[in-house]
Design an enzyme around this catalytic site. Sequence first.
Site, PDB file in Angstrom:
ATOM      1  N   ALA A  15       0.824  -1.219   0.000  1.00  0.00           N
ATOM      2  CA  ALA A  15       0.000   0.000   0.000  1.00  0.00           C
ATOM      3  C   ALA A  15       0.852   1.261   0.000  1.00  0.00           C
ATOM      4  CB  ALA A  15      -0.929  -0.005   1.213  1.00  0.00           C
ATOM      5  N   GLY A  17       1.804   2.841  -2.699  1.00  0.00           N
ATOM      6  CA  GLY A  17       1.516   3.668  -3.875  1.00  0.00           C
ATOM      7  C   GLY A  17       0.862   4.984  -3.488  1.00  0.00           C
ATOM      8  N   ARG A  21      -3.704   9.258  -9.419  1.00  0.00           N
ATOM      9  CA  ARG A  21      -4.909   9.454 -10.233  1.00  0.00           C
ATOM     10  C   ARG A  21      -6.157   9.732  -9.397  1.00  0.00           C
ATOM     11  NH1 ARG A  21      -5.917   4.813 -14.164  1.00  0.00           N
ATOM     12  NH2 ARG A  21      -4.284   3.628 -13.127  1.00  0.00           N
ATOM     13  N   LYS A  28      -4.374   6.755  -1.182  1.00  0.00           N
ATOM     14  CA  LYS A  28      -5.460   6.098  -1.916  1.00  0.00           C
ATOM     15  C   LYS A  28      -6.206   5.065  -1.082  1.00  0.00           C
ATOM     16  CE  LYS A  28      -4.321   3.208  -5.318  1.00  0.00           C
ATOM     17  NZ  LYS A  28      -3.988   2.811  -6.700  1.00  0.00           N
ATOM     18  N   TYR A 355     -37.036  17.334  17.094  1.00  0.00           N
ATOM     19  CA  TYR A 355     -35.624  17.067  17.327  1.00  0.00           C
ATOM     20  C   TYR A 355     -35.457  16.602  18.769  1.00  0.00           C
ATOM     21  CZ  TYR A 355     -30.715  17.609  18.326  1.00  0.00           C
ATOM     22  OH  TYR A 355     -29.430  17.361  18.728  1.00  0.00           O
TER      23      TYR A 355
HETATM   24  C1  UD1 Z   1       0.594  -4.970 -10.966  1.00  0.00           C
HETATM   25  C2  UD1 Z   1       1.232  -6.255 -11.551  1.00  0.00           C
HETATM   26  C3  UD1 Z   1       0.437  -6.669 -12.788  1.00  0.00           C
HETATM   27  C4  UD1 Z   1      -1.016  -6.888 -12.415  1.00  0.00           C
HETATM   28  C5  UD1 Z   1      -1.602  -5.650 -11.762  1.00  0.00           C
HETATM   29  C6  UD1 Z   1      -2.961  -5.957 -11.207  1.00  0.00           C
HETATM   30  C7  UD1 Z   1       3.607  -6.099 -11.050  1.00  0.00           C
HETATM   31  C8  UD1 Z   1       4.951  -5.809 -11.595  1.00  0.00           C
HETATM   32  N1  UD1 Z   1       2.593  -5.958 -11.901  1.00  0.00           N
HETATM   33  O1  UD1 Z   1       0.752  -3.959 -11.933  1.00  0.00           O
HETATM   34  O2  UD1 Z   1       0.974  -7.877 -13.325  1.00  0.00           O
HETATM   35  O3  UD1 Z   1      -1.767  -7.237 -13.577  1.00  0.00           O
HETATM   36  O4  UD1 Z   1      -0.771  -5.210 -10.651  1.00  0.00           O
HETATM   37  O5  UD1 Z   1      -3.576  -4.800 -10.738  1.00  0.00           O
HETATM   38  O6  UD1 Z   1       3.497  -6.458  -9.906  1.00  0.00           O
HETATM   39  N2  UD1 Z   1       3.223  -0.786  -4.755  1.00  0.00           N
HETATM   40  C9  UD1 Z   1       4.040  -0.472  -3.715  1.00  0.00           C
HETATM   41  N3  UD1 Z   1       5.295  -0.067  -3.967  1.00  0.00           N
HETATM   42  C10 UD1 Z   1       5.813   0.000  -5.227  1.00  0.00           C
HETATM   43  C11 UD1 Z   1       4.965  -0.323  -6.286  1.00  0.00           C
HETATM   44  C12 UD1 Z   1       3.674  -0.718  -6.032  1.00  0.00           C
HETATM   45  O7  UD1 Z   1       3.623  -0.531  -2.553  1.00  0.00           O
HETATM   46  O8  UD1 Z   1       6.986   0.343  -5.378  1.00  0.00           O
HETATM   47  C13 UD1 Z   1       1.849  -1.220  -4.468  1.00  0.00           C
HETATM   48  C14 UD1 Z   1       0.829  -0.218  -4.981  1.00  0.00           C
HETATM   49  O9  UD1 Z   1       0.432   0.689  -3.964  1.00  0.00           O
HETATM   50  C15 UD1 Z   1      -0.343  -1.115  -5.369  1.00  0.00           C
HETATM   51  C16 UD1 Z   1       0.330  -2.443  -5.747  1.00  0.00           C
HETATM   52  O10 UD1 Z   1       1.615  -2.412  -5.167  1.00  0.00           O
HETATM   53  O11 UD1 Z   1      -1.204  -1.354  -4.278  1.00  0.00           O
HETATM   54  C17 UD1 Z   1       0.427  -2.639  -7.258  1.00  0.00           C
HETATM   55  O12 UD1 Z   1       1.211  -1.622  -7.823  1.00  0.00           O
HETATM   56  P1  UD1 Z   1       0.853  -0.983  -9.216  1.00  0.00           P
HETATM   57  O13 UD1 Z   1       1.862   0.065  -9.509  1.00  0.00           O
HETATM   58  O14 UD1 Z   1      -0.583  -0.596  -9.245  1.00  0.00           O
HETATM   59  O15 UD1 Z   1       1.090  -2.215 -10.186  1.00  0.00           O
HETATM   60  P2  UD1 Z   1       0.511  -2.392 -11.636  1.00  0.00           P
HETATM   61  O16 UD1 Z   1       1.361  -1.658 -12.596  1.00  0.00           O
HETATM   62  O17 UD1 Z   1      -0.930  -2.116 -11.635  1.00  0.00           O
END
Ligand code: UD1
Length: 462
Positions: A15, A17, A21, A28, A355
């Site tokens: 979590a 991220g 967006r 988020k 009320y």
């Molecule tokens: C990821 C998967 C993809 C899958 C998709 C499903 C990878 C490389 N790719 O892509 O195969 O189809 O999810 O939704 O895993 N996060 C961190 N730290 C980071 C990066 C991400 O905590 O450095 C967390 C984000 O907050 C999120 C989750 O990991 O909750 C997924 O990250 P996100 O960047 O959304 O991955 P996708 O590109 O969607």
Amino acid sequence: MADQTIRSTLSIVLAAGLGTRMKSARPKVLHPVAGRPLVDHVLAAVAAAGVDDTVVVIGDGMDDLAAAVRPHATAIQKRRLGTAHALLAARHRIAADPPDDLIILFGDTPLITAETVNAMLDRRRQADAPGVVVLGFEPTDPGAYGRLILADDDRLEAIVEARDASPEQLAVRLCNSGVMVIDGARALTWLERIDNDNAKGEYYLTDIVAIARADGAGAAVVIGDPDEVLGVNSRAELAVAEAITQTRLRARAMAGGATLSDPTTVYFSWDTELGSDVTVGPNVVFGPGVTVADGVEIRAFCHIEGAHVATGSVIGPFARLRPGAQLDRNVRIGNFVEVKAADLGAGVKVNHLSYVGDSTVGAGANIGAGTITCNYDGHLKSRTVIGDGAFIGSNTALVAPVTIGDGAIIGAGSAVAKDVAADALAVTRAPQKEIAGWARRFNEHQAAEKRRRAKAASKAGK
Ligand code: UD1
Ligand code: MG
């Protein structure tokens, strides 16, 4: 089902991220669905699946998030270098006591269920004991999801991110949800072998599949429901997650024995509890913290939060119960009535336009139309106590702090600022005065004056 009692489980919820967006000041995963943060939905599914321990990976400075997920531990990922890198933020926890099964979930994928988590654990516990189990799904639009590439034996060979995929791989419809179960004893050695040699320059957790296979550990796929793996990245996706959750909560209420006359117009919170034989009319909203006992009727257009309604009560239409409203059996709350922080005894009636706040109302009391408890002086709140069987006449202002004794009657239109003894009558309105014939004399005089003015106007106009 495999025996889960002898195996240890650890889940790690990613979590960190930013959720750019969402265009929001808050992380988020703290945005709510059905009245609770996205990440709490994930934590609840993990708890319901019986997972032993959970770590949430958060970004640097996300103190609100750390507080929100307590008592779960958090690990901080200082720089966001990818999903494998995020997992390694919890390296010390994994190394200290490697679990049999390491479950990876995303904090922004709130609709995952305990059943699906358990189906994945079961798959790992089958005889072939795959080193990695991935939750796959077939979305209508595979778009940017990682593609699941199957080997000839129908087992999972690799996950390829869309940006790195060949046209042939992009044509694959089976996608990675992100949810995984990994052999906890080997997870760290595999994670440490992941590099960032790819289109995004990130450490992809998805690479673990090919690495585990190269190590002789198989990888398998469990197919899930696309609704369950919806990721929330925007306000529009938040609304989709809300809609799916509301559909589930409506189904749960009806399965529990409640009648919803128009289910799609009733909105629940994650924790709404309805007894059996509860009926809910159209356009009713339940905020968090509501319990409704068996046999209660909630009529159209009510808004209810933080309230308890005991059996036999009838609420609404158009009523509002706010936090701290505690209604005993057979209470009647009618239209345009607001109740806040008030205990209403059995059989109390507040039927119209009132009320009742910061109050205790005794059993069987009748609160007349337009009664207001004046609980706030601009600085402090004070309590109103109304005794059993008291009768409050219409349009009464009860200026708190004030106590009305058992069985007392308050005359309509009174402003009561002093305590009233049990069984007494209190009335504060001015004495009525009557003048015989006054109205007829007045009406005749005014009508004559109107005729005189009309005549004068028509002369002047000539
Ligand atoms: C990821 C998967 C993809 C899958 C998709 C499903 C990878 C490389 N790719 O892509 O195969 O189809 O999810 O939704 O895993 N996060 C961190 N730290 C980071 C990066 C991400 O905590 O450095 C967390 C984000 O907050 C999120 C989750 O990991 O909750 C997924 O990250 P996100 O960047 O959304 O991955 P996708 O590109 O969607
Ligand atoms: Mg994503």
